[in-house]
Design a protein around this motif. Sequence first.
Motif, short mmCIF file in Angstrom:
data_model
loop_
_atom_site.label_atom_id
_atom_site.label_comp_id
_atom_site.label_asym_id
_atom_site.label_seq_id
_atom_site.Cartn_x
_atom_site.Cartn_y
_atom_site.Cartn_z
N GLY A 1 0.82 -1.21 0.00
CA GLY A 1 0.00 0.00 0.00
C GLY A 1 0.85 1.26 0.00
N PHE A 2 1.93 1.26 0.78
CA PHE A 2 2.81 2.42 0.81
C PHE A 2 3.49 2.62 -0.54
CE2 PHE A 2 7.05 4.24 1.44
CZ PHE A 2 6.68 5.49 1.94
N VAL A 3 3.93 1.54 -1.17
CA VAL A 3 4.58 1.65 -2.49
C VAL A 3 3.57 2.18 -3.52
CG1 VAL A 3 5.59 0.31 -4.39
CG2 VAL A 3 6.35 -0.06 -2.04
N LEU A 4 2.33 1.69 -3.49
CA LEU A 4 1.31 2.20 -4.40
C LEU A 4 1.04 3.68 -4.17
CD1 LEU A 4 -1.32 -0.67 -4.51
CD2 LEU A 4 0.20 0.07 -6.33
N TYR A 5 0.98 4.07 -2.91
CA TYR A 5 0.75 5.48 -2.57
C TYR A 5 1.91 6.35 -3.06
CZ TYR A 5 0.00 9.65 0.22
OH TYR A 5 -0.18 10.95 0.63
N ALA A 6 3.13 5.88 -2.86
CA ALA A 6 4.31 6.64 -3.30
C ALA A 6 4.36 6.74 -4.82
CB ALA A 6 5.58 6.00 -2.76
N LEU A 7 4.06 5.66 -5.52
CA LEU A 7 4.06 5.69 -6.99
C LEU A 7 2.96 6.60 -7.51
CD1 LEU A 7 4.77 1.97 -7.93
CD2 LEU A 7 6.26 3.95 -8.31
N HIS A 8 1.81 6.56 -6.87
CA HIS A 8 0.72 7.44 -7.30
C HIS A 8 1.08 8.91 -7.05
CE1 HIS A 8 -3.23 8.74 -8.40
NE2 HIS A 8 -3.41 9.32 -7.22
N GLY A 9 1.72 9.18 -5.94
CA GLY A 9 2.14 10.55 -5.66
C GLY A 9 3.21 11.04 -6.62
N GLN A 10 4.08 10.15 -7.05
CA GLN A 10 5.16 10.54 -7.95
C GLN A 10 4.72 10.62 -9.40
OE1 GLN A 10 8.18 11.41 -6.96
NE2 GLN A 10 8.93 11.78 -9.02
N PHE A 11 3.96 9.63 -9.88
CA PHE A 11 3.64 9.55 -11.30
C PHE A 11 2.18 9.82 -11.63
CE2 PHE A 11 7.30 6.71 -10.69
CZ PHE A 11 8.20 7.35 -11.51
N GLY A 12 1.31 9.73 -10.64
CA GLY A 12 -0.10 9.99 -10.88
C GLY A 12 -0.77 8.88 -11.67
N PRO A 13 -1.83 9.21 -12.41
CA PRO A 13 -2.61 8.17 -13.10
C PRO A 13 -1.93 7.61 -14.36
CG PRO A 13 -3.58 10.32 -13.47
CD PRO A 13 -2.47 10.51 -12.48
N ARG A 14 -0.78 8.15 -14.75
CA ARG A 14 -0.08 7.58 -15.91
C ARG A 14 0.40 6.17 -15.61
NH1 ARG A 14 4.25 12.11 -16.65
NH2 ARG A 14 4.69 11.05 -14.71
N ILE A 15 0.84 5.95 -14.38
CA ILE A 15 1.39 4.65 -13.99
C ILE A 15 0.40 3.88 -13.11
CG2 ILE A 15 3.27 3.51 -12.73
CD1 ILE A 15 4.19 4.79 -15.30
N ILE A 16 -0.20 4.55 -12.16
CA ILE A 16 -1.12 3.91 -11.22
C ILE A 16 -2.55 4.32 -11.60
CG2 ILE A 16 -1.81 3.69 -8.80
CD1 ILE A 16 0.92 2.51 -9.42
N HIS A 17 -3.30 3.37 -12.11
CA HIS A 17 -4.68 3.60 -12.54
C HIS A 17 -5.53 3.97 -11.32
CE1 HIS A 17 -8.66 2.70 -14.20
NE2 HIS A 17 -8.09 2.92 -15.38
N PRO A 18 -6.54 4.84 -11.49
CA PRO A 18 -7.41 5.20 -10.35
C PRO A 18 -8.12 4.01 -9.70
CG PRO A 18 -7.73 6.73 -12.16
CD PRO A 18 -6.82 5.66 -12.66
#
Length: 135
Positions: free
Chosen positions: A16-33
Amino acid sequence: MNSFLKPYILFCLVVGFVLYALHGQFGPRIIHPFTVYTFAFFVVLTLVLYRMMERLLRADADNFLVAYFGAMVARLLLSLTLVLVYLLRGGGQEGNARWAFLGSFFILYFLFAGFEVWAVLSNLRPFSKRDEITK
């Protein structure tokens, strides 16, 4: 269950922390909503399937393979159902977002399946000790 639950909670917190960090860094381009919902789906699915395996093994410890492979098939079928629902409800029309969803889905699928395999393999020792005692 306690030997499974503590590492599982730690695993879920790290993922969950890794997903949160990736979403914060790359947004919806990498991490789908919908990745958050997929993550929640796998968290609940793994707990339910582990509980199912635990109950089957408590009823008859000799049915380990049936319980384990039954849980694997249930995980596969329910996961494929999730992807089909996403695609049939318009996810296939989103262009690049479709690939972000599928990438996130498969990474989470393999992470949770890998954790389940690790949890099962680390708990096989009681079964082999029980078999050595009965010989």
